[in-house]
Design an enzyme around this catalytic site. Structure first.
Site, PDB file in Angstrom:
ATOM      1  N   ASP A  80     -35.182 101.950  13.857  1.00  0.00           N
ATOM      2  CA  ASP A  80     -35.372 101.708  12.377  1.00  0.00           C
ATOM      3  C   ASP A  80     -36.783 102.189  11.774  1.00  0.00           C
ATOM      4  O   ASP A  80     -37.165 102.038  12.476  1.00  0.00           O
ATOM      5  CB  ASP A  80     -34.848 100.688  11.654  1.00  0.00           C
ATOM      6  CG  ASP A  80     -33.418 101.062  11.381  1.00  0.00           C
ATOM      7  OD1 ASP A  80     -32.464 101.816  12.315  1.00  0.00           O
ATOM      8  OD2 ASP A  80     -32.801  99.519  11.804  1.00  0.00           O
ATOM      9  N   LYS A 134     -33.342 104.772   8.775  1.00  0.00           N
ATOM     10  CA  LYS A 134     -32.614 104.871   8.053  1.00  0.00           C
ATOM     11  C   LYS A 134     -32.853 103.974   6.580  1.00  0.00           C
ATOM     12  O   LYS A 134     -31.768 102.635   6.862  1.00  0.00           O
ATOM     13  CB  LYS A 134     -30.869 104.345   8.610  1.00  0.00           C
ATOM     14  CG  LYS A 134     -30.474 105.650   9.595  1.00  0.00           C
ATOM     15  CD  LYS A 134     -28.801 105.761   9.823  1.00  0.00           C
ATOM     16  CE  LYS A 134     -28.110 104.848   9.224  1.00  0.00           C
ATOM     17  NZ  LYS A 134     -27.024 104.588   8.509  1.00  0.00           N
ATOM     18  N   GLY A 176     -33.735  96.929  12.603  1.00  0.00           N
ATOM     19  CA  GLY A 176     -34.652  95.799  11.202  1.00  0.00           C
ATOM     20  C   GLY A 176     -33.820  94.441  11.497  1.00  0.00           C
ATOM     21  O   GLY A 176     -32.272  94.373  11.809  1.00  0.00           O
ATOM     22  N   GLY A 177     -34.403  93.404  11.956  1.00  0.00           N
ATOM     23  CA  GLY A 177     -33.548  91.918  11.727  1.00  0.00           C
ATOM     24  C   GLY A 177     -32.411  92.001  12.868  1.00  0.00           C
ATOM     25  O   GLY A 177     -32.665  91.909  13.657  1.00  0.00           O
ATOM     26  N   ASP A 178     -30.742  91.838  12.411  1.00  0.00           N
ATOM     27  CA  ASP A 178     -29.741  91.603  12.861  1.00  0.00           C
ATOM     28  C   ASP A 178     -28.698  92.814  13.386  1.00  0.00           C
ATOM     29  O   ASP A 178     -28.705  92.918  11.664  1.00  0.00           O
ATOM     30  CB  ASP A 178     -29.311  90.321  12.238  1.00  0.00           C
ATOM     31  CG  ASP A 178     -27.641  89.687  13.636  1.00  0.00           C
ATOM     32  OD1 ASP A 178     -28.455  89.378  15.082  1.00  0.00           O
ATOM     33  OD2 ASP A 178     -26.712  90.166  13.387  1.00  0.00           O
ATOM     34  N   THR A 237     -32.774  87.792  11.014  1.00  0.00           N
ATOM     35  CA  THR A 237     -32.298  88.611   9.790  1.00  0.00           C
ATOM     36  C   THR A 237     -32.937  88.411   8.342  1.00  0.00           C
ATOM     37  O   THR A 237     -33.759  87.407   8.580  1.00  0.00           O
ATOM     38  CB  THR A 237     -30.594  88.570   9.675  1.00  0.00           C
ATOM     39  OG1 THR A 237     -30.128  89.442   8.665  1.00  0.00           O
ATOM     40  CG2 THR A 237     -30.341  87.380   8.587  1.00  0.00           C
ATOM     41  N   ALA A 238     -32.878  89.248   7.986  1.00  0.00           N
ATOM     42  CA  ALA A 238     -34.163  89.264   7.059  1.00  0.00           C
ATOM     43  C   ALA A 238     -34.096  87.358   6.446  1.00  0.00           C
ATOM     44  O   ALA A 238     -34.574  87.630   5.370  1.00  0.00           O
ATOM     45  CB  ALA A 238     -34.416  90.112   5.762  1.00  0.00           C
ATOM     46  N   MET A 271     -31.503  93.705  -0.303  1.00  0.00           N
ATOM     47  CA  MET A 271     -31.181  94.924  -1.513  1.00  0.00           C
ATOM     48  C   MET A 271     -33.075  96.263  -1.519  1.00  0.00           C
ATOM     49  O   MET A 271     -33.257  95.599  -2.104  1.00  0.00           O
ATOM     50  CB  MET A 271     -32.241  94.572  -3.033  1.00  0.00           C
ATOM     51  CG  MET A 271     -32.814  93.529  -2.862  1.00  0.00           C
ATOM     52  SD  MET A 271     -33.114  92.155  -4.079  1.00  0.00           S
ATOM     53  CE  MET A 271     -31.080  92.939  -5.512  1.00  0.00           C
ATOM     54  N   GLY A 320     -41.489  89.371   3.507  1.00  0.00           N
ATOM     55  CA  GLY A 320     -41.446  88.470   4.441  1.00  0.00           C
ATOM     56  C   GLY A 320     -41.718  88.082   5.490  1.00  0.00           C
ATOM     57  O   GLY A 320     -41.561  89.251   6.622  1.00  0.00           O
TER      58      GLY A 320
END
Lengths: 248, 248
Positions: A35, A57, A88-90, A118-119, A170, A199
């Protein structure tokens, strides 16, 4: 030999938040489909001779069609390569990881999954906001507010309940609608929020306020993507518990 | 020099799911206060001369009073030691991490927080269950069902909504109540679940069924703690997408 795919969660950007398994997968991959939001520090852990392909994306930017991602995964796996699909994240939280695995399974490609930070977990840790707390929140809910569609299908009555924490993934653009609907369904205007921009990164910024002030505060501080909103009684704890970067 | 505390999420047990930061904190710690559920593979990553203190607080077993944990954190930090407070999963998801930080802040002890792979993320990844999915679930909610108290304070109407995934951190004992209340509030008896025992460990077992069969299926298979319940439309995907351990 047969190729394979490892679906890997890269966490929020800081390479230190990669798991040991994710690091190993990166070290071993011949091809990495990543990503756009995956940071350079993470990509630097790939083998020097690995092929890196951005299939970003992300909100706002033009996205690589999901079909193209599927086709690339299949092409490289069928060529016998060790493919990492780096998200990114999970990979299973707002990541289309499920759709990619369904495609791989349907095409007989072997895969594994490595979860990631995750974020919501990263932002909470780095902002000093416990997502659950005996005195304030019995549960935490992850929702996304990327587009009008996702906002329309949410159960606002449920989201507006007290004593739960909402972690909202978001576009910053959704904040006005979020405030309107939560207030309309009874969440108190005084409910605290922490809006966490970048973050866990060096550039992290945390902005605090209350639901009633939500878009105004974000606008005043010109908060940009990537940002995560933590809404609920626990968010007020950031004022006392922050430890990373500038105080909120 | 002044001591400090790093609040570290150890993940679900597999050392490979530690983050690089967590590994570094373990390597540097003089004293490690760890939950009972943190596995031996993780503790083996501590320095040989580190002091390991079990302060386990898990369902069923006698728990170390939270006050004693606070006192130990303070004692060792004030003695100038680098203390790691090592918690299963993520420190801010059902972990009392917030309370420990409030205590440290009140006592002027410096701290950092390292997020961890919480059980829901680990179990989902290893069972092949995407927690969110464009076609099935717009949000995921983490709840705990450890005791009657926590069950009574939950908003069951909200929990029973469709198109969301529930990840229930639980004693297996809560399953009967969970089924009753979700059915009473309108969740369909045919809603799929995946019950993941020892998620991400070699001994992982995944049991599938529907909400209506919940406690019976768990009883038939003698599912034990630690177990995580994933309830929602996505859970059915485990049948097709599983890749780790025995098929469900």
């Amino acid at each position: 030999s047969a190729g394979s795919v490892v679906l890997v969660g890269a966490g929020p950007g800081d390479p230190g938040l990669l798991t040991l398994k994710a690091l190993r997968a990166l070290n071993e991959a011949d091809v990495i489909l990543h990503d756009r939001l995956v940071g350079p520090g993470v990509l630097a852990l790939a083998r020097r001779d690995a092929t890196l392909i951005e299939v970003g994306k992300t909100g706002g930017a033009r996205s690589t069609a999901q079909e193209r991602i599927h086709a690339l995964l299949l092409e490289h796996a069928r060529a016998g390569r060790r493919v990492v699909r780096l998200k990114g994240g999970d990979p299973f939280v707002f990541g289309r990881g499920g759709e990619e695995l369904e495609f791989l399974r349907a095409n007989g490609v072997a895969y594994e999954v490595v979860p990631g930070i995750t974020a919501a977990l990263a932002c909470a840790a780095y902002a000093g906001v416990p997502l659950t707390h005996r005195d304030h929140a019995q549960s935490v809910r992850f929702v996304t507010a990327h587009c009008r569609d996702s906002l329309d299908t949410l159960d606002w009555h449920a989201l507006a309940q007290e004593r739960q924490t909402l972690a909202v993934y978001m576009g910053v653009a959704g904040l006005e609608t979020l405030r309107e609907r939560l207030l309309a369904h009874g969440r108190a205007a005084a409910t605290p929020f922490a809006l966490v921009e970048n973050g866990s990164r060096e550039s992290q910024r945390v902005v605090l306020g209350t639901l009633g002030q939500l878009p105004d505060v974000a606008n005043t501080h010109k908060v940009c993507t990537p940002a995560l909103l933590i809404l609920g009684e626990v968010a007020a704890l950031a004022g006392a518990l922050h430890w990373y970067g500038a105080p909120p």
